[in-house]
Design a protein around this motif. Sequence first.
Motif, PDB file in Angstrom:
ATOM      1  N   LEU A 215     -19.370   0.905   6.738  1.00 55.49           N
ATOM      2  CA  LEU A 215     -18.712   0.116   7.782  1.00 55.49           C
ATOM      3  C   LEU A 215     -17.956  -1.048   7.163  1.00 55.49           C
ATOM      4  N   HIS A 216     -16.891  -1.463   7.826  1.00 57.54           N
ATOM      5  CA  HIS A 216     -16.192  -2.696   7.453  1.00 57.54           C
ATOM      6  C   HIS A 216     -17.158  -3.861   7.703  1.00 57.54           C
ATOM      7  N   PRO A 217     -17.061  -4.949   6.906  1.00 59.70           N
ATOM      8  CA  PRO A 217     -17.972  -6.092   7.114  1.00 59.70           C
ATOM      9  C   PRO A 217     -17.995  -6.595   8.561  1.00 59.70           C
ATOM     10  N   LEU A 218     -16.875  -6.531   9.251  1.00 57.47           N
ATOM     11  CA  LEU A 218     -16.877  -6.973  10.659  1.00 57.47           C
ATOM     12  C   LEU A 218     -17.698  -6.032  11.534  1.00 57.47           C
ATOM     13  N   GLN A 219     -17.565  -4.744  11.310  1.00 55.36           N
ATOM     14  CA  GLN A 219     -18.355  -3.783  12.093  1.00 55.36           C
ATOM     15  C   GLN A 219     -19.843  -3.998  11.823  1.00 55.36           C
ATOM     16  N   GLN A 220     -20.173  -4.178  10.549  1.00 49.73           N
ATOM     17  CA  GLN A 220     -21.572  -4.386  10.167  1.00 49.73           C
ATOM     18  C   GLN A 220     -22.109  -5.675  10.789  1.00 49.73           C
ATOM     19  N   ALA A 221     -21.287  -6.724  10.758  1.00 45.50           N
ATOM     20  CA  ALA A 221     -21.736  -8.027  11.276  1.00 45.50           C
ATOM     21  C   ALA A 221     -21.949  -7.972  12.789  1.00 45.50           C
ATOM     22  N   PHE A 222     -21.118  -7.235  13.508  1.00 43.59           N
ATOM     23  CA  PHE A 222     -21.337  -7.095  14.955  1.00 43.59           C
ATOM     24  C   PHE A 222     -22.661  -6.378  15.222  1.00 43.59           C
ATOM     25  N   MET A 223     -22.965  -5.378  14.400  1.00 43.13           N
ATOM     26  CA  MET A 223     -24.260  -4.697  14.551  1.00 43.13           C
ATOM     27  C   MET A 223     -25.404  -5.645  14.218  1.00 43.13           C
ATOM     28  N   ASP A 224     -25.308  -6.310  13.067  1.00 45.84           N
ATOM     29  CA  ASP A 224     -26.417  -7.136  12.586  1.00 45.84           C
ATOM     30  C   ASP A 224     -26.700  -8.328  13.497  1.00 45.84           C
ATOM     31  N   ASN A 225     -25.648  -8.850  14.141  1.00 48.09           N
ATOM     32  CA  ASN A 225     -25.809 -10.059  14.959  1.00 48.09           C
ATOM     33  C   ASN A 225     -25.877  -9.765  16.457  1.00 48.09           C
ATOM     34  N   HIS A 226     -26.043  -8.502  16.797  1.00 47.13           N
ATOM     35  CA  HIS A 226     -26.090  -8.105  18.211  1.00 47.13           C
ATOM     36  C   HIS A 226     -24.875  -8.634  18.973  1.00 47.13           C
TER      37      HIS A 226
ATOM     38  N   GLY B 218     -11.498  -4.354  20.235  1.00 51.62           N
ATOM     39  CA  GLY B 218     -10.497  -5.411  20.399  1.00 51.62           C
ATOM     40  C   GLY B 218     -10.934  -6.711  19.744  1.00 51.62           C
ATOM     41  N   PHE B 219     -12.221  -7.076  19.936  1.00 56.86           N
ATOM     42  CA  PHE B 219     -12.726  -8.292  19.290  1.00 56.86           C
ATOM     43  C   PHE B 219     -12.634  -8.172  17.767  1.00 56.86           C
ATOM     44  N   ILE B 220     -12.984  -7.010  17.258  1.00 56.16           N
ATOM     45  CA  ILE B 220     -12.979  -6.843  15.801  1.00 56.16           C
ATOM     46  C   ILE B 220     -11.561  -6.945  15.245  1.00 56.16           C
ATOM     47  N   MET B 221     -10.592  -6.381  15.935  1.00 54.21           N
ATOM     48  CA  MET B 221      -9.219  -6.453  15.418  1.00 54.21           C
ATOM     49  C   MET B 221      -8.686  -7.887  15.512  1.00 54.21           C
ATOM     50  N   SER B 222      -9.021  -8.604  16.587  1.00 53.65           N
ATOM     51  CA  SER B 222      -8.609 -10.016  16.679  1.00 53.65           C
ATOM     52  C   SER B 222      -9.286 -10.831  15.573  1.00 53.65           C
ATOM     53  N   ALA B 223     -10.571 -10.538  15.330  1.00 48.72           N
ATOM     54  CA  ALA B 223     -11.313 -11.264  14.308  1.00 48.72           C
ATOM     55  C   ALA B 223     -10.745 -10.992  12.916  1.00 48.72           C
ATOM     56  N   LEU B 224     -10.291  -9.767  12.704  1.00 46.01           N
ATOM     57  CA  LEU B 224      -9.731  -9.424  11.397  1.00 46.01           C
ATOM     58  C   LEU B 224      -8.504 -10.295  11.104  1.00 46.01           C
ATOM     59  N   GLU B 225      -7.644 -10.436  12.096  1.00 43.76           N
ATOM     60  CA  GLU B 225      -6.471 -11.297  11.899  1.00 43.76           C
ATOM     61  C   GLU B 225      -6.907 -12.743  11.619  1.00 43.76           C
ATOM     62  N   LEU B 226      -7.896 -13.214  12.394  1.00 46.98           N
ATOM     63  CA  LEU B 226      -8.376 -14.592  12.209  1.00 46.98           C
ATOM     64  C   LEU B 226      -8.895 -14.820  10.794  1.00 46.98           C
ATOM     65  N   ILE B 227      -9.684 -13.879  10.318  1.00 47.20           N
ATOM     66  CA  ILE B 227     -10.282 -14.034   8.987  1.00 47.20           C
ATOM     67  C   ILE B 227      -9.193 -13.973   7.918  1.00 47.20           C
ATOM     68  N   GLU B 228      -8.240 -13.061   8.106  1.00 50.11           N
ATOM     69  CA  GLU B 228      -7.209 -12.916   7.074  1.00 50.11           C
ATOM     70  C   GLU B 228      -6.239 -14.098   7.055  1.00 50.11           C
TER      71      GLU B 228
ATOM     72  N   ALA C 141     -21.194 -13.244  14.708  1.00 47.48           N
ATOM     73  CA  ALA C 141     -20.832 -12.053  13.931  1.00 47.48           C
ATOM     74  C   ALA C 141     -19.529 -12.289  13.166  1.00 47.48           C
ATOM     75  N   ILE C 142     -18.574 -12.909  13.813  1.00 46.48           N
ATOM     76  CA  ILE C 142     -17.277 -13.128  13.150  1.00 46.48           C
ATOM     77  C   ILE C 142     -17.430 -14.103  11.982  1.00 46.48           C
ATOM     78  N   LEU C 143     -18.201 -15.180  12.193  1.00 48.83           N
ATOM     79  CA  LEU C 143     -18.398 -16.148  11.106  1.00 48.83           C
ATOM     80  C   LEU C 143     -19.166 -15.515   9.954  1.00 48.83           C
ATOM     81  N   SER C 144     -20.130 -14.663  10.284  1.00 52.85           N
ATOM     82  CA  SER C 144     -20.895 -13.987   9.244  1.00 52.85           C
ATOM     83  C   SER C 144     -20.004 -13.035   8.433  1.00 52.85           C
ATOM     84  N   ALA C 145     -19.157 -12.280   9.133  1.00 49.51           N
ATOM     85  CA  ALA C 145     -18.247 -11.355   8.425  1.00 49.51           C
ATOM     86  C   ALA C 145     -17.260 -12.126   7.556  1.00 49.51           C
TER      87      ALA C 145
ATOM     88  N   MET D 284     -16.765 -11.449   3.647  1.00 44.87           N
ATOM     89  CA  MET D 284     -15.464 -11.039   3.102  1.00 44.87           C
ATOM     90  C   MET D 284     -14.966 -12.044   2.063  1.00 44.87           C
ATOM     91  N   LYS D 285     -15.286 -13.330   2.290  1.00 42.24           N
ATOM     92  CA  LYS D 285     -14.865 -14.350   1.319  1.00 42.24           C
ATOM     93  C   LYS D 285     -15.617 -14.129   0.005  1.00 42.24           C
TER      94      LYS D 285
END
Length: 160
Positions: free
Chosen positions: A84-95, A105-115, A145-149, A153-154
């Motif tokens: 899994l991508h770190p964002l997918q994993q983080a959403f699972m791990d953090n419920h 949709g949240f994951i794709m928005s989060a990906l842009e934010l992180i990048e 989840a987003i902060l964890s991912a 990723m960093k």
Amino acid sequence: MISVSLTINKQPVTAVVEPRTLLANFLREDQRLTGTHIGCDTTQCGCCTVIIDGDAVKSCTVLVAQLDRVEITTIEGLARGDSLHPLQQAFMDNHGLQCGFCTPGFIMSALELIEKNEDLDEETVRHGIEGNICRCTGYINIVKAILSAAETMKTASRRA
Ligand code: FES
Ligand code: FES
């Protein structure tokens, strides 16, 4: 009819579409990429968010005819095989989800934010996901989840 050539999840795609074809429908119906969800069709819920040339965009608001030569990433383009991508994993791990309908949709928005933000903080995440609506999880675990991912990723990019 209009002909477009674009890249979706690193694969070249050529298509002939009606001028009125929306990207969300094109992805789901023509490309069978059903991870992009349609929750409202009126630019409110963010379930249909994909990345177009680095920007998170609600795909229900974009005509395919506008997209010649662009690069699109959908939720299906994130995992690498069984990893899994770190964002997918983080959403699972953090419920960070319950029914999961809003999650792509949240994951794709989060990906842009992180990048786009080297040092992501909670306020920036909350502001950045304003265009995405979750009707069942609540936002606390999504933000976690987003902060964890972002941290994962960093760390990975420092090691690379
Ligand atoms: Fe696109 Fe809701 S389906 S914003
Ligand atoms: Fe159900 Fe967000 S997890 S709508």
